[in-house]
Design an enzyme around this catalytic site. Structure first.
Site, mmCIF file in Angstrom:
data_model
loop_
_atom_site.group_PDB
_atom_site.id
_atom_site.type_symbol
_atom_site.label_atom_id
_atom_site.label_comp_id
_atom_site.label_asym_id
_atom_site.label_seq_id
_atom_site.Cartn_x
_atom_site.Cartn_y
_atom_site.Cartn_z
ATOM 1 N N HIS A 173 3.916 -2.191 3.024
ATOM 2 C CA HIS A 173 3.865 -0.834 2.466
ATOM 3 C C HIS A 173 5.149 -0.521 1.702
ATOM 4 O O HIS A 173 6.242 -0.823 2.186
ATOM 5 C CB HIS A 173 3.663 0.194 3.587
ATOM 6 C CG HIS A 173 2.362 0.034 4.312
ATOM 7 N ND1 HIS A 173 2.186 -0.910 5.304
ATOM 8 C CD2 HIS A 173 1.173 0.681 4.188
ATOM 9 C CE1 HIS A 173 0.940 -0.842 5.752
ATOM 10 N NE2 HIS A 173 0.307 0.125 5.098
ATOM 11 N N ASP A 185 0.814 -1.212 0.000
ATOM 12 C CA ASP A 185 0.000 0.000 0.000
ATOM 13 C C ASP A 185 0.851 1.266 0.000
ATOM 14 O O ASP A 185 2.019 1.256 0.397
ATOM 15 C CB ASP A 185 -0.874 0.045 1.258
ATOM 16 C CG ASP A 185 -2.042 -0.917 1.210
ATOM 17 O OD1 ASP A 185 -2.092 -1.758 0.296
ATOM 18 O OD2 ASP A 185 -2.904 -0.832 2.105
#
Length: 264
Positions: free
Chosen positions: A200, A56
């Site tokens: 991430h 993400d």
């Protein structure tokens, strides 16, 4: 109009806005793990012989290329949930992510908490357009920031043909003090076949430099999965149908059904 009347109208309006915001936020329980267990598709639970790897908050000018390089070396493809404002800043990195065989998905316009439900639709439309235009992909997945799927976000995603999906194993790579070992341990303690891993490739909404812990955890996570006989890859290979696939299926089946009705 009297001041008391103006105050009453203003107060009533504020209460209505507040009530609407509360109603919109009721589905935020989807971010709570017990509720995700009751909604396995939303949590990203798929093929028990497969683990979905998702990242993400990118693209990031330093982190994303390093993670792309390591994923190439591991021969692994992943699903990248992009923020459109990051795509605007670093379009070449976003495009390269798609070019290197990874799946492109939508994380939103920016990493906002759900405080403006009236903007959810327009923000998601703009995010989808920017990400699709820059990468040349047709995203089929949506992951709301913070895992908070409100009514307005869910409705906007459905209209765009995006299927919301969360995760089953979060490495907390965004936290202060995290490193590759701590992230890998946390992920593997929660991971089994059919699970979806959240990491991430950016620190845009995290501790500066936190993406290094995700990079440091990749080898251990992938190695463990392979030792267990599990394939690691993007959501498109996870046995779940994305929103775009559902749309294609409707377009294919509806003319066929129409023909059957005509012939019948």
């Amino acid at each position: 109009m009297r001041r008391s009347t103006v105050r009453s109208v203003t107060t009533a309006g504020a209460l209505l806005v507040a009530a609407g915001a509360v109603a919109d936020l009721l589905p935020t329980v989807t971010a709570v793990s017990p509720v995700r267990r009751l909604c396995p598709g939303l949590a990203g639970r798929g093929d028990p012989g497969h683990v979905a790897l998702t990242l993400d908050d990118g693209p990031h000018p330093v982190a994303t290329p390093l993670l792309l390089q390591r994923l190439d070396e591991l021969a692994v493809r992943a699903t990248f949930f992009l923020l459109a404002e990051q795509v605007r800043r670093y379009p070449r990195v976003a495009y390269e992510t798609r070019e290197r065989g990874h799946e492109i998905a939508v994380h939103g316009l920016r990493h906002d908490p759900p405080t403006r439900p009236w903007r959810a639709g327009t923000d998601l439309v703009e995010a989808h357009r920017i990400i699709a235009d820059v990468t040349g992909a047709k995203p089929g997945w949506y992951r709301p920031p913070y895992g908070v799927l409100t009514t307005s976000r869910a409705v906007a995603a459905r209209r765009l043909g995006l299927r919301p999906v969360l995760w089953t194993a979060d490495g907390r790579d965004w936290a202060a003090g995290a490193d590759g070992d701590s992230v890998a341990r946390r992920v593997l303690a929660r991971l089994d076949g059919g699970g979806t891993v959240l990491l991430h490739d950016s620190d845009v909404a995290a501790v500066p430099g936190s993406w290094r812990s995700a990079l440091g955890a990749l080898d251990t996570i992938v190695g463990h999965c392979r030792a267990q006989g599990l394939l690691v890859g993007p959501l498109r290979d996870h046995g779940l149908r994305s929103g775009s696939e559902k749309s294609r299926r409707r377009r294919v089946t509806e003319p066929a059904l129409a023909g059957q009705r005509q012939n019948g």
